[in-house]
Design a protein around this motif. Structure first.
Motif, PDB file in Angstrom:
ATOM      1  N   SER A  87     -23.803   6.641 -20.748  1.00 41.70           N
ATOM      2  CA  SER A  87     -23.795   5.336 -20.107  1.00 41.70           C
ATOM      3  C   SER A  87     -23.883   4.229 -21.145  1.00 41.70           C
ATOM      4  O   SER A  87     -24.695   4.305 -22.070  1.00 41.70           O
ATOM      5  CB  SER A  87     -24.982   5.222 -19.145  1.00 41.70           C
ATOM      6  OG  SER A  87     -25.061   3.919 -18.614  1.00 41.70           O
ATOM      7  N   VAL A 120     -24.242  -0.004 -20.896  1.00 45.84           N
ATOM      8  CA  VAL A 120     -24.617  -0.932 -19.822  1.00 45.84           C
ATOM      9  C   VAL A 120     -24.468  -2.382 -20.264  1.00 45.84           C
ATOM     10  O   VAL A 120     -25.094  -2.814 -21.236  1.00 45.84           O
ATOM     11  CB  VAL A 120     -26.067  -0.674 -19.360  1.00 45.84           C
ATOM     12  CG1 VAL A 120     -26.435  -1.625 -18.221  1.00 45.84           C
ATOM     13  CG2 VAL A 120     -26.236   0.772 -18.912  1.00 45.84           C
ATOM     14  N   LEU A 129     -19.799   4.774 -17.123  1.00 41.94           N
ATOM     15  CA  LEU A 129     -20.337   6.132 -17.140  1.00 41.94           C
ATOM     16  C   LEU A 129     -19.267   7.162 -17.455  1.00 41.94           C
ATOM     17  O   LEU A 129     -18.109   7.029 -17.058  1.00 41.94           O
ATOM     18  CB  LEU A 129     -20.945   6.467 -15.779  1.00 41.94           C
ATOM     19  CG  LEU A 129     -21.911   5.444 -15.176  1.00 41.94           C
ATOM     20  CD1 LEU A 129     -22.222   5.803 -13.740  1.00 41.94           C
ATOM     21  CD2 LEU A 129     -23.172   5.361 -16.004  1.00 41.94           C
ATOM     22  N   THR A 187     -26.621  -5.382 -13.601  1.00 50.17           N
ATOM     23  CA  THR A 187     -25.975  -4.670 -14.695  1.00 50.17           C
ATOM     24  C   THR A 187     -24.717  -3.972 -14.200  1.00 50.17           C
ATOM     25  O   THR A 187     -24.582  -3.649 -13.016  1.00 50.17           O
ATOM     26  CB  THR A 187     -26.911  -3.615 -15.304  1.00 50.17           C
ATOM     27  OG1 THR A 187     -27.316  -2.690 -14.286  1.00 50.17           O
ATOM     28  CG2 THR A 187     -28.141  -4.265 -15.925  1.00 50.17           C
ATOM     29  N   MET A 200     -22.168  -0.935 -10.525  1.00 48.45           N
ATOM     30  CA  MET A 200     -22.945  -2.171 -10.619  1.00 48.45           C
ATOM     31  C   MET A 200     -24.191  -2.057  -9.758  1.00 48.45           C
ATOM     32  O   MET A 200     -24.149  -1.535  -8.633  1.00 48.45           O
ATOM     33  CB  MET A 200     -22.098  -3.363 -10.184  1.00 48.45           C
ATOM     34  CG  MET A 200     -22.836  -4.688 -10.219  1.00 48.45           C
ATOM     35  SD  MET A 200     -21.673  -6.073 -10.235  1.00 48.45           S
ATOM     36  CE  MET A 200     -21.203  -6.060 -11.956  1.00 48.45           C
ATOM     37  N   GLN A 201     -25.315  -2.550 -10.302  1.00 43.48           N
ATOM     38  CA  GLN A 201     -26.562  -2.534  -9.537  1.00 43.48           C
ATOM     39  C   GLN A 201     -27.436  -3.701  -9.963  1.00 43.48           C
ATOM     40  O   GLN A 201     -27.201  -4.333 -11.001  1.00 43.48           O
ATOM     41  CB  GLN A 201     -27.304  -1.214  -9.756  1.00 43.48           C
ATOM     42  CG  GLN A 201     -27.638  -0.912 -11.200  1.00 43.48           C
ATOM     43  CD  GLN A 201     -28.201   0.488 -11.384  1.00 43.48           C
ATOM     44  OE1 GLN A 201     -28.752   1.077 -10.456  1.00 43.48           O
ATOM     45  NE2 GLN A 201     -28.070   1.044 -12.569  1.00 43.48           N
ATOM     46  N   SER A 251     -22.672  -0.607 -15.370  1.00 45.07           N
ATOM     47  CA  SER A 251     -22.702   0.581 -16.217  1.00 45.07           C
ATOM     48  C   SER A 251     -21.322   1.219 -16.290  1.00 45.07           C
ATOM     49  O   SER A 251     -20.622   1.314 -15.283  1.00 45.07           O
ATOM     50  CB  SER A 251     -23.700   1.608 -15.668  1.00 45.07           C
ATOM     51  OG  SER A 251     -25.004   1.077 -15.626  1.00 45.07           O
ATOM     52  N   ASN A 295     -25.305  -6.227 -19.492  1.00 47.79           N
ATOM     53  CA  ASN A 295     -26.410  -6.875 -18.774  1.00 47.79           C
ATOM     54  C   ASN A 295     -26.345  -8.404 -18.807  1.00 47.79           C
ATOM     55  O   ASN A 295     -27.292  -9.078 -18.415  1.00 47.79           O
ATOM     56  CB  ASN A 295     -27.747  -6.414 -19.346  1.00 47.79           C
ATOM     57  CG  ASN A 295     -27.886  -6.724 -20.831  1.00 47.79           C
ATOM     58  OD1 ASN A 295     -27.034  -7.393 -21.421  1.00 47.79           O
ATOM     59  ND2 ASN A 295     -28.949  -6.220 -21.443  1.00 47.79           N
ATOM     60  N   THR A 347     -27.462   2.550 -24.798  1.00 45.50           N
ATOM     61  CA  THR A 347     -28.232   2.897 -23.608  1.00 45.50           C
ATOM     62  C   THR A 347     -27.945   4.338 -23.238  1.00 45.50           C
ATOM     63  O   THR A 347     -26.797   4.750 -23.178  1.00 45.50           O
ATOM     64  CB  THR A 347     -27.849   1.989 -22.432  1.00 45.50           C
ATOM     65  OG1 THR A 347     -28.014   0.636 -22.857  1.00 45.50           O
ATOM     66  CG2 THR A 347     -28.717   2.253 -21.224  1.00 45.50           C
ATOM     67  N   THR A 391     -28.936   6.025 -20.338  1.00 44.67           N
ATOM     68  CA  THR A 391     -29.338   6.245 -18.955  1.00 44.67           C
ATOM     69  C   THR A 391     -28.735   7.548 -18.443  1.00 44.67           C
ATOM     70  O   THR A 391     -27.585   7.851 -18.709  1.00 44.67           O
ATOM     71  CB  THR A 391     -28.849   5.093 -18.068  1.00 44.67           C
ATOM     72  OG1 THR A 391     -29.336   3.870 -18.627  1.00 44.67           O
ATOM     73  CG2 THR A 391     -29.357   5.238 -16.647  1.00 44.67           C
TER      74      THR A 391
END
Length: 252
Positions: free
Chosen positions: A143, A145, A133, A129, A175-176, A131, A147, A5, A7
């Motif tokens: 990043s 991630v 970073l 998710t 986390m989001q 992440s 999931n 990923t 991102t």
């Protein structure tokens, strides 16, 4: 390996979030860094708890209300390691992979328990998710991630060890959720670490408790994971070697 990923997170967004023994490994208490070492040709993880450095595959950390943290960090304290453990190799990258691990019959790269009642971790539902970073320059980060899927996710180099095999680096964990607020509870992120010239580490479990979760629940989660994972390979080899030495002395 390159991250699966890619991102890109802006700097502004990140700122705004601002006894070696032959038994089971023990969970690292509090906010202990993940310590890297080596033993019997394998990269290993250790922790410092109550003044002693122990081999450990389970580490506790907290996610504040922002769901952003830089703990745990990654470090080397080889001069404090027990006999049989040394530093990682010098001048060599240490990388990580987000690993699809199996706990209680379920395989996932991110587990969740609501911290209510008996410990019961399950793969995370789609949408949330976690992440990992690493800032790489003004406004950008690498990043990887997690999931909740049953797939590994390639990470990247945490850092390069120095001439003595040392390292001290803090990555960022965020986390989001795509649709709703992140659910309160406890999350498990399984990681495997690699260094060229050594065998990969056993799977290491970072156990994140969100803001307001009790210490009792956090400790119960760590105990559940510790009881669920196999004996570290390096510990079994040390025990085997000690047994051979004892047998040799008895025969001499």
């Amino acid at each position: 390996m390159k991250p699966n990923t890619h991102t890109i997170f802006t700097a502004a967004a990140i700122t705004a979030l601002s006894c070696t023994c032959c038994g089971k490994t023990e969970a690292a208490e509090g906010h202990a860094d993940v310590l890297f070492g080596s033993s019997n040709g394998q990269l290993i993880t250790l922790s410092e708890a109550t003044g002693s450095v122990l081999q450990s595959s389970v580490f506790e950390a907290e996610l504040p209300a922002s769901f952003f943290t830089t703990d745990p960090g990654f470090n080397v304290e080889a001069d404090e390691y027990p006999v049989g453990f040394g530093a990682p190799l010098p001048n060599t990258d240490i990388t990580f992979t987000i690993t699809a691990a199996t706990l209680a019959g379920n395989t996932s790269n991110l587990f969740y328990w609501d911290a209510d009642g008996n410990v019961n971790f399950n793969p995370l539902a789609t949408g949330t998710t976690l992440s990992v970073l690493k800032p790489t320059g003004p406004g950008t980060s690498l990043s990887a991630v997690a999931n909740g899927s049953a797939n590994d996710v390639a990470g990247y180099a945490i850092d390069t060890t120095n001439n003595d095999g040392g390292i001290h680096k803090h990555l960022q964990f965020f986390m989001q959720d795509d649709d709703t607020a992140v659910a309160a509870g406890i999350y498990i992120l399984p990681l495997t670490f690699s260094q060229a010239g050594l065998n990969d580490s056993d799977t290491t479990f970072l156990i994140f408790a969100t803001d307001g979760i009790s210490e009792e629940a956090h400790e119960a989660a760590a105990g559940f994971v510790t009881a669920s994972i196999p004996e570290p390979a390096s510990m079994m080899l040390l025990a085997f070697g000690a047994g051979l030495a004892t047998l040799h002395r008895k025969r001499a």
